[in-house]
Write a protein that holds these residues in place. Structure first.
Motif, mmCIF file in Angstrom:
data_model
loop_
_atom_site.group_PDB
_atom_site.id
_atom_site.type_symbol
_atom_site.label_atom_id
_atom_site.label_comp_id
_atom_site.label_asym_id
_atom_site.label_seq_id
_atom_site.Cartn_x
_atom_site.Cartn_y
_atom_site.Cartn_z
ATOM 1 N N UNK A 183 0.844 -1.181 0.000
ATOM 2 C CA UNK A 183 0.000 0.000 0.000
ATOM 3 C C UNK A 183 0.893 1.249 0.000
ATOM 4 N N UNK A 184 0.495 2.223 -0.799
ATOM 5 C CA UNK A 184 1.250 3.467 -0.872
ATOM 6 C C UNK A 184 1.147 4.239 0.437
ATOM 7 N N UNK A 185 2.224 4.935 0.766
ATOM 8 C CA UNK A 185 2.245 5.737 1.987
ATOM 9 C C UNK A 185 1.176 6.833 1.932
ATOM 10 N N UNK A 186 0.942 7.406 0.748
ATOM 11 C CA UNK A 186 -0.078 8.457 0.636
ATOM 12 C C UNK A 186 -1.464 7.913 0.970
ATOM 13 N N UNK A 187 -1.726 6.653 0.622
ATOM 14 C CA UNK A 187 -3.022 6.050 0.956
ATOM 15 C C UNK A 187 -3.157 5.881 2.460
ATOM 16 N N UNK A 188 -2.061 5.551 3.131
ATOM 17 C CA UNK A 188 -2.104 5.420 4.591
ATOM 18 C C UNK A 188 -2.401 6.776 5.240
ATOM 19 N N UNK A 189 -1.878 7.851 4.647
ATOM 20 C CA UNK A 189 -2.166 9.189 5.171
ATOM 21 C C UNK A 189 -3.638 9.546 4.951
ATOM 22 N N UNK A 190 -4.146 9.242 3.762
ATOM 23 C CA UNK A 190 -5.560 9.495 3.477
ATOM 24 C C UNK A 190 -6.440 8.721 4.450
ATOM 25 N N UNK A 191 -6.105 7.463 4.686
ATOM 26 C CA UNK A 191 -6.872 6.637 5.620
ATOM 27 C C UNK A 191 -6.795 7.190 7.040
ATOM 28 N N UNK A 192 -5.635 7.720 7.421
ATOM 29 C CA UNK A 192 -5.488 8.323 8.752
ATOM 30 C C UNK A 192 -6.411 9.524 8.901
ATOM 31 N N UNK A 193 -6.495 10.334 7.864
ATOM 32 C CA UNK A 193 -7.381 11.502 7.895
ATOM 33 C C UNK A 193 -8.841 11.068 8.034
ATOM 34 N N UNK A 194 -9.230 10.096 7.237
ATOM 35 C CA UNK A 194 -10.604 9.602 7.297
ATOM 36 C C UNK A 194 -10.904 8.981 8.661
ATOM 37 N N UNK A 195 -9.993 8.189 9.174
ATOM 38 C CA UNK A 195 -10.195 7.579 10.497
ATOM 39 C C UNK A 195 -10.274 8.635 11.595
ATOM 40 N N UNK A 196 -9.467 9.692 11.486
ATOM 41 C CA UNK A 196 -9.516 10.765 12.484
ATOM 42 C C UNK A 196 -10.884 11.436 12.481
ATOM 43 N N UNK A 197 -11.411 11.689 11.294
ATOM 44 C CA UNK A 197 -12.742 12.295 11.181
ATOM 45 C C UNK A 197 -13.791 11.368 11.791
ATOM 46 N N UNK A 198 -13.689 10.084 11.495
ATOM 47 C CA UNK A 198 -14.633 9.118 12.052
ATOM 48 C C UNK A 198 -14.511 9.030 13.573
ATOM 49 N N UNK A 199 -13.292 9.049 14.076
ATOM 50 C CA UNK A 199 -13.075 8.973 15.528
ATOM 51 C C UNK A 199 -13.648 10.203 16.219
ATOM 52 N N UNK A 200 -13.423 11.366 15.641
ATOM 53 C CA UNK A 200 -13.946 12.598 16.234
ATOM 54 C C UNK A 200 -15.470 12.638 16.164
ATOM 55 N N UNK A 201 -16.012 12.118 15.084
ATOM 56 C CA UNK A 201 -17.466 12.027 14.959
ATOM 57 C C UNK A 201 -18.015 11.117 16.050
ATOM 58 N N UNK A 202 -17.397 9.956 16.224
ATOM 59 C CA UNK A 202 -17.835 9.012 17.262
ATOM 60 C C UNK A 202 -17.706 9.624 18.649
ATOM 61 N N UNK A 203 -16.671 10.415 18.849
ATOM 62 C CA UNK A 203 -16.442 11.039 20.157
ATOM 63 C C UNK A 203 -17.552 12.001 20.528
ATOM 64 N N UNK A 204 -18.228 12.554 19.517
ATOM 65 C CA UNK A 204 -19.331 13.470 19.785
ATOM 66 C C UNK A 204 -20.484 12.757 20.489
ATOM 67 N N UNK A 205 -20.595 11.453 20.272
ATOM 68 C CA UNK A 205 -21.738 10.698 20.784
ATOM 69 C C UNK A 205 -21.398 9.737 21.918
ATOM 70 N N UNK A 206 -20.112 9.536 22.157
ATOM 71 C CA UNK A 206 -19.699 8.602 23.200
ATOM 72 C C UNK A 206 -18.966 9.357 24.286
ATOM 73 N N UNK A 207 -19.114 8.915 25.475
ATOM 74 C CA UNK A 207 -18.446 9.551 26.598
ATOM 75 C C UNK A 207 -17.116 8.843 26.847
ATOM 76 N N UNK A 208 -16.163 9.036 25.926
ATOM 77 C CA UNK A 208 -14.854 8.408 26.031
ATOM 78 C C UNK A 208 -13.771 9.467 25.937
ATOM 79 N N UNK A 209 -12.662 9.194 26.563
ATOM 80 C CA UNK A 209 -11.523 10.102 26.485
ATOM 81 C C UNK A 209 -10.872 10.002 25.110
ATOM 82 N N UNK A 210 -10.083 11.007 24.779
ATOM 83 C CA UNK A 210 -9.342 11.004 23.523
ATOM 84 C C UNK A 210 -8.434 9.780 23.471
ATOM 85 N N UNK A 211 -7.790 9.493 24.582
ATOM 86 C CA UNK A 211 -6.882 8.353 24.641
ATOM 87 C C UNK A 211 -7.617 7.041 24.352
#
Length: 156
Positions: free
Chosen positions: A1-29
């Motif tokens: 897998x290309x490194x650029x794809x891993x960066x794109x996936x990291x961005x998408x996962x970060x957005x998903x994690x932050x979205x989930x954090x809006x609805x769950x009572x969990x720490x960032x960690x």
């Protein structure tokens, strides 16, 4: 897998994690731990034109970029939200923007803080492309405009 794809996936996962954090009572960690240890965020539900649903496995993501994006958004959330709000007219209410779109903008702005040396068009294009995977209308132009305006401010 290309490194650029891993960066794109990291961005998408970060957005998903932050979205989930809006609805769950969990720490960032805890949210970071859950994503990095494949407890959540490993699959997305896809629907074809006939309405058939299937799960698609998300490819690997760059763990360092993912972690830095989530932590930066959480640490600088008030500052980032102020930047977003200042992109609009004075009477604009931030709550008019959907949570997903807010988190796309937050993550994009966070990346400018994390990577001050990365060319602005690269960052903007990544988040515009991510936005296109969720929206096909004015939201794409909105992300482009807000990130472009911010990049001109921060890099001038």
């Amino acid at each position: 897998m290309k490194k650029t794809q891993k960066f794109t996936n990291a961005r998408l996962n970060a957005i998903q994690a932050l979205y989930a954090a809006e609805f769950k009572n969990k720490s960032v960690e805890q949210i970071i731990y859950d994503f990095l240890n494949a407890k959540v965020g490993t699959q997305v539900l896809s629907e074809d034109v006939k309405g058939n649903e299937t799960f698609i496995t998300i490819a690997q993501a760059d763990a360092e970029l993912f972690t830095n994006l989530v932590k930066t958004v959480k640490e600088k959330k008030e500052q980032i939200d102020e930047i977003i709000l200042n992109s609009f007219s004075k009477d604009w209410d931030k709550d008019r923007i959907e949570i997903l779109l807010q988190n796309i903008l937050r993550t994009g702005i966070a990346e400018f803080f994390i990577h001050p040396d990365l060319d602005s068009p690269i960052i903007i294009n990544e988040y515009v492309d991510i936005t296109r995977s969720f929206y096909d209308g004015a939201e794409v132009r909105l992300v482009n405009a807000v990130l472009d305006k911010f990049s001109q401010t921060i890099r001038s």
